[in-house]
Enzyme design. Sequence first.
Site, PDB file in Angstrom:
ATOM      1  N   TYR A  18       0.011  -0.074  -3.806  1.00  0.00           N
ATOM      2  CA  TYR A  18      -1.141   0.568  -4.448  1.00  0.00           C
ATOM      3  C   TYR A  18      -1.465   1.856  -3.723  1.00  0.00           C
ATOM      4  O   TYR A  18      -1.515   1.894  -2.500  1.00  0.00           O
ATOM      5  CB  TYR A  18      -2.423  -0.269  -4.350  1.00  0.00           C
ATOM      6  CG  TYR A  18      -2.330  -1.715  -4.686  1.00  0.00           C
ATOM      7  CD1 TYR A  18      -1.445  -2.206  -5.633  1.00  0.00           C
ATOM      8  CD2 TYR A  18      -3.182  -2.620  -4.045  1.00  0.00           C
ATOM      9  CE1 TYR A  18      -1.414  -3.555  -5.930  1.00  0.00           C
ATOM     10  CE2 TYR A  18      -3.153  -3.957  -4.336  1.00  0.00           C
ATOM     11  CZ  TYR A  18      -2.251  -4.417  -5.280  1.00  0.00           C
ATOM     12  OH  TYR A  18      -2.236  -5.757  -5.560  1.00  0.00           O
ATOM     13  N   TYR A  61      -3.254  -0.923   9.658  1.00  0.00           N
ATOM     14  CA  TYR A  61      -3.290  -1.478   8.296  1.00  0.00           C
ATOM     15  C   TYR A  61      -1.958  -1.205   7.583  1.00  0.00           C
ATOM     16  O   TYR A  61      -1.317  -2.123   7.065  1.00  0.00           O
ATOM     17  CB  TYR A  61      -4.458  -0.855   7.510  1.00  0.00           C
ATOM     18  CG  TYR A  61      -4.310  -1.035   6.020  1.00  0.00           C
ATOM     19  CD1 TYR A  61      -4.435  -2.293   5.438  1.00  0.00           C
ATOM     20  CD2 TYR A  61      -4.010   0.054   5.192  1.00  0.00           C
ATOM     21  CE1 TYR A  61      -4.265  -2.463   4.069  1.00  0.00           C
ATOM     22  CE2 TYR A  61      -3.843  -0.108   3.826  1.00  0.00           C
ATOM     23  CZ  TYR A  61      -3.971  -1.372   3.275  1.00  0.00           C
ATOM     24  OH  TYR A  61      -3.783  -1.534   1.929  1.00  0.00           O
ATOM     25  N   SER A  88       0.825  -1.212   0.000  1.00  0.00           N
ATOM     26  CA  SER A  88       0.000   0.000   0.000  1.00  0.00           C
ATOM     27  C   SER A  88       0.856   1.258   0.000  1.00  0.00           C
ATOM     28  O   SER A  88       1.856   1.332   0.742  1.00  0.00           O
ATOM     29  CB  SER A  88      -0.874  -0.018   1.249  1.00  0.00           C
ATOM     30  OG  SER A  88      -1.466   1.244   1.434  1.00  0.00           O
ATOM     31  N   LYS A 124       1.262  -3.792   6.344  1.00  0.00           N
ATOM     32  CA  LYS A 124       1.823  -3.888   4.989  1.00  0.00           C
ATOM     33  C   LYS A 124       3.334  -3.594   5.016  1.00  0.00           C
ATOM     34  O   LYS A 124       4.121  -4.250   4.312  1.00  0.00           O
ATOM     35  CB  LYS A 124       1.107  -2.922   4.043  1.00  0.00           C
ATOM     36  CG  LYS A 124      -0.332  -3.307   3.766  1.00  0.00           C
ATOM     37  CD  LYS A 124      -0.433  -4.618   2.973  1.00  0.00           C
ATOM     38  CE  LYS A 124      -1.849  -5.001   2.643  1.00  0.00           C
ATOM     39  NZ  LYS A 124      -1.953  -6.280   1.930  1.00  0.00           N
TER      40      LYS A 124
END
Length: 333
Positions: A176, A148, A124, A152
């Site tokens: 991303y 989160y 991410s 990652k």
Amino acid sequence: MTIVLTGGCGFIGSHQAVALLEAGHDVVLVDDLSNARESVVDRIAEIAGRRPEFHATDVRDTEALTKVLAASGCDSIIHFAGLKHVSESMERAIDYLDVNLAGLTSVLKAADTTGVRRLVFSSSGSIYGPAERVPIPETAPVNPTNPYSRSKALCEQVLAQVCAVDPSWSVMSLRYFNPAGAHPSGLIGEDPTHLISNLVPVIMETVNGAFDSVPIFGTDFDTDDGTAVRDYIHVMDVVEAHAAALDVVKTTTGFEALNIGRGEGVSVRQLITAAGDVLDRPIPTVEHPRRTGDVAALAADTTRSKKRLGIHDYRGVDTIFRDAWRFRAGRTT
Ligand code: UDP
């Protein structure tokens, strides 16, 4: 080539399955259906004209996953499966670390046992946190501000370590930014079953009348209009980037991380206005305080990823909304 897609029934995974099947590859989907519908497998088959194999398996079940990998004879894995909401991760930090980190180590164990050494990983752009300059190059410091993003960032460290100790591994981590939109057929799209919290799906539900308004989380950020800036990229562009990444991992070894964004920052207000223009209707909004864990601005410096993956152009925000709406308007639930 046979490719296993964990999280293969989810938003990006389902679009990836179509693209790989259409390119002539065999595809095996592994998904625990915690945030996806099994019916997406029918839709994938309808678009691609070929049915992917599907296993309703939690990636943390290493034994089951090992059996799937062994039977598939796959060359490469794309590991999409994971929890993905910044806001939810503030409430469920341990779950996020468990699913995302233990999920990855389980995939690595199963791959190790079955001799698979090529992996493309869903990372991410949010791992950069409050960046010193935007657009953000891959060389910027990683500074996650929520569980989160932390999960990652930790996964990337694990992958880099695995590649450092065993040079037979080839791993590409794709960071991303904000994937959105849908397949142009309107048959598959972003279709969460567990939580609708990402901005584009929330806009779609509001246009559709299921939600009264779009909450704008934070109007006091240090940005031009005070709302948070993100880099929205069409899911089909994300899928093309993965296809190119699969080619790269075939010919290289080691760990590499690339940004996957369009390189253009768009504020929450700008995005809602664009949606209203494309869909030709007013979109009601309500201002709310910031969500905890959110940063002011994230957008990708795409110089390196364009060069490494041979990307030339991206679909725009107007295409994102036209495709997302075609899917949402055609859905019956
Ligand atoms: N956002 C918003 N209203 C919503 C959902 C999101 O204002 O209903 C904002 C959110 O605070 C963030 C941006 O839109 O600044 C993108 O959020 P999203 O959850 O889509 O992706 P994230 O960047 O958090 O992964």
